[in-house]
Motif scaffolding. Structure first.
Motif, short mmCIF file in Angstrom:
data_model
loop_
_atom_site.label_atom_id
_atom_site.label_comp_id
_atom_site.label_asym_id
_atom_site.label_seq_id
_atom_site.Cartn_x
_atom_site.Cartn_y
_atom_site.Cartn_z
N SER A 1 0.84 -0.67 -0.08
CA SER A 1 -0.25 -0.04 0.24
C SER A 1 0.58 0.90 -0.03
CB SER A 1 -0.52 0.27 1.35
OG SER A 1 -2.05 -0.73 1.05
N ASP A 2 0.69 2.79 -0.40
CA ASP A 2 0.74 3.01 -0.60
C ASP A 2 2.27 3.28 -1.77
OD1 ASP A 2 -0.58 4.74 0.70
OD2 ASP A 2 -0.43 3.72 2.90
N SER A 3 2.70 2.45 -2.58
CA SER A 3 4.38 2.59 -2.99
C SER A 3 3.57 3.26 -4.58
CB SER A 3 4.43 1.33 -3.14
OG SER A 3 3.45 0.67 -4.16
N GLY A 4 2.46 3.71 -4.51
CA GLY A 4 2.33 4.46 -6.25
C GLY A 4 1.64 3.32 -7.29
N ASP B 1 1.96 2.13 -29.48
CA ASP B 1 3.07 2.06 -30.79
C ASP B 1 2.32 1.33 -31.57
OD1 ASP B 1 5.20 3.16 -30.07
OD2 ASP B 1 6.42 2.21 -29.02
N SER B 2 0.97 1.38 -31.31
CA SER B 2 0.01 0.41 -32.29
C SER B 2 -0.19 -0.78 -31.22
CB SER B 2 0.37 0.35 -33.90
OG SER B 2 1.29 0.02 -34.32
N LYS B 3 0.19 -0.93 -30.00
CA LYS B 3 0.25 -2.43 -29.44
C LYS B 3 -0.89 -1.68 -28.31
CE LYS B 3 4.61 -3.44 -30.67
NZ LYS B 3 6.23 -4.13 -30.43
N MET B 4 -2.26 -2.38 -27.61
CA MET B 4 -2.70 -2.14 -26.83
C MET B 4 -1.52 -2.88 -25.90
SD MET B 4 -5.66 -1.35 -26.38
CE MET B 4 -7.02 -1.19 -27.62
N ILE B 5 -1.71 -2.96 -24.54
CA ILE B 5 -1.47 -3.36 -23.71
C ILE B 5 -2.69 -3.04 -21.74
CG2 ILE B 5 0.19 -2.94 -21.36
CD1 ILE B 5 1.92 -1.48 -23.79
N ARG B 6 -3.07 -4.10 -21.85
CA ARG B 6 -3.56 -3.41 -20.42
C ARG B 6 -3.10 -4.24 -19.09
NH1 ARG B 6 -5.96 -8.97 -21.22
NH2 ARG B 6 -7.95 -7.83 -22.54
N LEU B 7 -3.03 -2.70 -18.60
CA LEU B 7 -2.45 -2.76 -17.08
C LEU B 7 -3.97 -3.01 -15.96
CD1 LEU B 7 -1.33 1.19 -17.75
CD2 LEU B 7 -0.03 -1.38 -17.86
N ILE B 8 -2.92 -4.06 -14.79
CA ILE B 8 -3.62 -4.66 -14.02
C ILE B 8 -3.35 -4.25 -12.71
CG2 ILE B 8 -5.42 -6.54 -12.55
CD1 ILE B 8 -4.52 -7.74 -16.06
N ASP B 9 -4.01 -2.95 -12.35
CA ASP B 9 -3.52 -2.61 -10.87
C ASP B 9 -4.24 -3.65 -9.80
OD1 ASP B 9 -2.56 -1.01 -8.44
OD2 ASP B 9 -3.74 0.43 -9.22
N VAL B 10 -2.75 -4.04 -8.86
CA VAL B 10 -3.93 -5.44 -7.38
C VAL B 10 -4.11 -4.02 -6.60
CG1 VAL B 10 -3.71 -7.30 -6.31
CG2 VAL B 10 -3.47 -7.50 -8.86
N PRO B 11 -4.36 -4.08 -5.42
CA PRO B 11 -4.73 -3.38 -4.62
C PRO B 11 -3.03 -4.07 -3.04
CG PRO B 11 -6.77 -3.68 -4.86
CD PRO B 11 -6.07 -4.62 -5.33
N GLY B 12 -2.64 -3.53 -2.36
CA GLY B 12 -1.55 -3.47 -1.86
C GLY B 12 -1.56 -3.93 -0.72
#
Length: 167
Positions: A23-26, A56-67
């Motif tokens: 938690s709280d690491s940004g 760069d015409s590539k799709m990236i899925r970002l997944i942010d999991v709680p700490g």
């Protein structure tokens, strides 16, 4: 981190990148900045955030999991599909919270180790601007300059992980 994941990838696949850390690491601040291209007000997350980033015409899925300690195991749900894990550590407070950060990192490493195709793992020292700079940067030409935040995070985590290994 995102660039390194794309370097050796197939062009038509969506890459999945998992943000984990205490938690709280940004993590959420980084996530919102990347997904929405602007810093948004951030707070301690209690749910997983998922967003798409086009680079760069590539799709990236970002997944942010709680700490949060009760929720941080949720990252295991995504391990089978992720191509990379970004483990965030607050460089400014890692000296005080080293045992907790190392415990979280150990949890991630233990979950990744048995996978047949383990994702790449990146250690990201966040809030490095709050770490006091060395009084004399490396100007003797003996090697590249290493930011004190990197040195602090790596040394604290190595020390704490070694304690865990010995215990």
């Amino acid at each position: 981190a995102v660039y390194l994941l794309n370097r050796k990838s197939r062009k038509d696949m969506v890459k999945n990148v998992l943000f984990v850390g205490p938690s709280d690491s940004g993590k959420t601040a980084l996530f919102t900045n990347m997904v929405y291209q602007q810093p948004l007000a951030s707070h301690t997350s209690l749910q997983t955030n998922i967003g798409l980033l086009l680079q760069d015409s590539k799709m990236i899925r970002l997944i942010d999991v709680p700490g949060h300690p009760r929720l941080r195991n949720k990252f295991k749900e995504y391990l089978a599909t992720v191509d990379g894990i970004v483990f965030t550590a607050d460089a400014n407070t890692v000296a005080r919270n080293g045992a907790m950060v190392a415990e979280h990192l150990h949890l991630v490493l233990s979950a990744v180790q048995p996978l047949t195709r383990p994702p790449r793992l990146f250690l990201l020292a966040t809030k490095a601007d709050l770490v006091q700079q060395a009084s004399q940067p490396n100007t003797d030409g003996a090697g590249p300059y290493v930011h004190p935040a990197r040195t602090r995070v790596v040394s604290v985590l190595e020390r704490e992980l070694e304690k865990r290994r010995l215990a």
